[in-house]
Design a protein around this motif. Sequence first.
Motif, PDB file in Angstrom:
ATOM      1  N   ASP A  88      36.895  21.209  17.984  1.00 48.59           N
ATOM      2  CA  ASP A  88      38.027  22.282  17.897  1.00 48.59           C
ATOM      3  C   ASP A  88      37.719  23.435  18.108  1.00 48.59           C
ATOM      4  OD1 ASP A  88      39.399  19.813  17.390  1.00 48.59           O
ATOM      5  OD2 ASP A  88      39.626  20.158  15.253  1.00 48.59           O
ATOM      6  N   ALA A  89      36.527  24.080  17.532  1.00 47.38           N
ATOM      7  CA  ALA A  89      36.219  25.428  17.750  1.00 47.38           C
ATOM      8  C   ALA A  89      35.952  25.674  19.281  1.00 47.38           C
ATOM      9  CB  ALA A  89      35.026  25.816  16.810  1.00 47.38           C
ATOM     10  N   MET A  90      35.211  24.870  20.002  1.00 51.90           N
ATOM     11  CA  MET A  90      34.960  24.814  21.114  1.00 51.90           C
ATOM     12  C   MET A  90      35.965  25.003  22.039  1.00 51.90           C
ATOM     13  SD  MET A  90      31.290  23.282  21.954  1.00 51.90           S
ATOM     14  CE  MET A  90      31.385  21.734  21.285  1.00 51.90           C
ATOM     15  N   ILE A  91      37.094  23.969  21.822  1.00 55.50           N
ATOM     16  CA  ILE A  91      38.278  23.954  22.755  1.00 55.50           C
ATOM     17  C   ILE A  91      39.182  25.049  22.474  1.00 55.50           C
ATOM     18  CG2 ILE A  91      40.284  22.636  23.113  1.00 55.50           C
ATOM     19  CD1 ILE A  91      38.786  20.032  22.435  1.00 55.50           C
ATOM     20  N   ALA A  92      39.180  25.785  21.054  1.00 52.11           N
ATOM     21  CA  ALA A  92      40.030  26.977  20.859  1.00 52.11           C
ATOM     22  C   ALA A  92      39.585  28.046  21.560  1.00 52.11           C
ATOM     23  CB  ALA A  92      39.976  27.145  19.367  1.00 52.11           C
ATOM     24  N   VAL A  93      38.189  28.326  21.713  1.00 49.60           N
ATOM     25  CA  VAL A  93      37.509  29.364  22.417  1.00 49.60           C
ATOM     26  C   VAL A  93      37.547  29.062  24.077  1.00 49.60           C
ATOM     27  CG1 VAL A  93      35.283  30.240  23.448  1.00 49.60           C
ATOM     28  CG2 VAL A  93      35.426  29.540  20.846  1.00 49.60           C
ATOM     29  N   ALA A  96      45.364  18.633  22.124  1.00 49.79           N
ATOM     30  CA  ALA A  96      46.193  17.478  21.459  1.00 49.79           C
ATOM     31  C   ALA A  96      45.646  16.154  21.325  1.00 49.79           C
ATOM     32  CB  ALA A  96      47.388  17.520  22.375  1.00 49.79           C
ATOM     33  N   GLU A  97      44.613  15.725  22.326  1.00 49.16           N
ATOM     34  CA  GLU A  97      44.102  14.208  22.303  1.00 49.16           C
ATOM     35  C   GLU A  97      42.846  14.297  21.578  1.00 49.16           C
ATOM     36  OE1 GLU A  97      43.665  13.045  26.238  1.00 49.16           O
ATOM     37  OE2 GLU A  97      45.829  13.419  26.697  1.00 49.16           O
ATOM     38  N   THR A  98      42.163  15.298  20.908  1.00 49.63           N
ATOM     39  CA  THR A  98      40.856  15.169  20.199  1.00 49.63           C
ATOM     40  C   THR A  98      41.566  14.983  18.792  1.00 49.63           C
ATOM     41  OG1 THR A  98      40.953  17.785  19.822  1.00 49.63           O
ATOM     42  CG2 THR A  98      39.808  16.708  21.636  1.00 49.63           C
ATOM     43  N   ALA A 110      45.476  21.920  30.919  1.00 50.24           N
ATOM     44  CA  ALA A 110      44.543  20.881  30.668  1.00 50.24           C
ATOM     45  C   ALA A 110      43.632  21.119  29.338  1.00 50.24           C
ATOM     46  CB  ALA A 110      43.512  20.909  31.757  1.00 50.24           C
ATOM     47  N   ALA A 111      43.561  22.310  28.872  1.00 55.64           N
ATOM     48  CA  ALA A 111      43.000  22.629  27.745  1.00 55.64           C
ATOM     49  C   ALA A 111      43.968  22.351  26.498  1.00 55.64           C
ATOM     50  CB  ALA A 111      42.294  24.228  27.688  1.00 55.64           C
ATOM     51  N   ILE A 155      40.894  31.071  28.471  1.00 55.09           N
ATOM     52  CA  ILE A 155      41.689  30.993  29.692  1.00 55.09           C
ATOM     53  C   ILE A 155      42.852  31.995  29.443  1.00 55.09           C
ATOM     54  CG2 ILE A 155      43.315  29.435  30.597  1.00 55.09           C
ATOM     55  CD1 ILE A 155      41.325  27.110  29.876  1.00 55.09           C
ATOM     56  N   GLY A 156      43.358  31.926  28.116  1.00 50.50           N
ATOM     57  CA  GLY A 156      44.730  32.905  27.698  1.00 50.50           C
ATOM     58  C   GLY A 156      44.381  34.322  28.114  1.00 50.50           C
ATOM     59  N   ILE A 157      43.117  34.957  27.908  1.00 51.60           N
ATOM     60  CA  ILE A 157      42.849  36.136  28.283  1.00 51.60           C
ATOM     61  C   ILE A 157      42.906  36.408  29.652  1.00 51.60           C
ATOM     62  CG2 ILE A 157      40.854  37.823  28.219  1.00 51.60           C
ATOM     63  CD1 ILE A 157      40.237  36.678  25.693  1.00 51.60           C
TER      64      ILE A 157
END
Length: 52
Positions: free
Chosen positions: A37-42, A27-29, A21-22, A47-49
């Motif tokens: 963008d920065a908040m989505i990257a965090v 991709a949609e922003t 979902a993230a 989630i990756g961690i």
Amino acid sequence: MNANEPIVSRIQESQLQLARAARHLMAETPGGAGALDAMIAVLICDIGIATT
């Protein structure tokens, strides 16, 4: 079978769904959305961690 295995399995599946979902959200922003963008990257990193 360990009683915790189904719980761990559901948690892992949920984490994979969150990661998916993230990535879709990223991709949609619109490009150049700076703070968003920065908040989505965090979020993706968090989630990756959790999934590694």
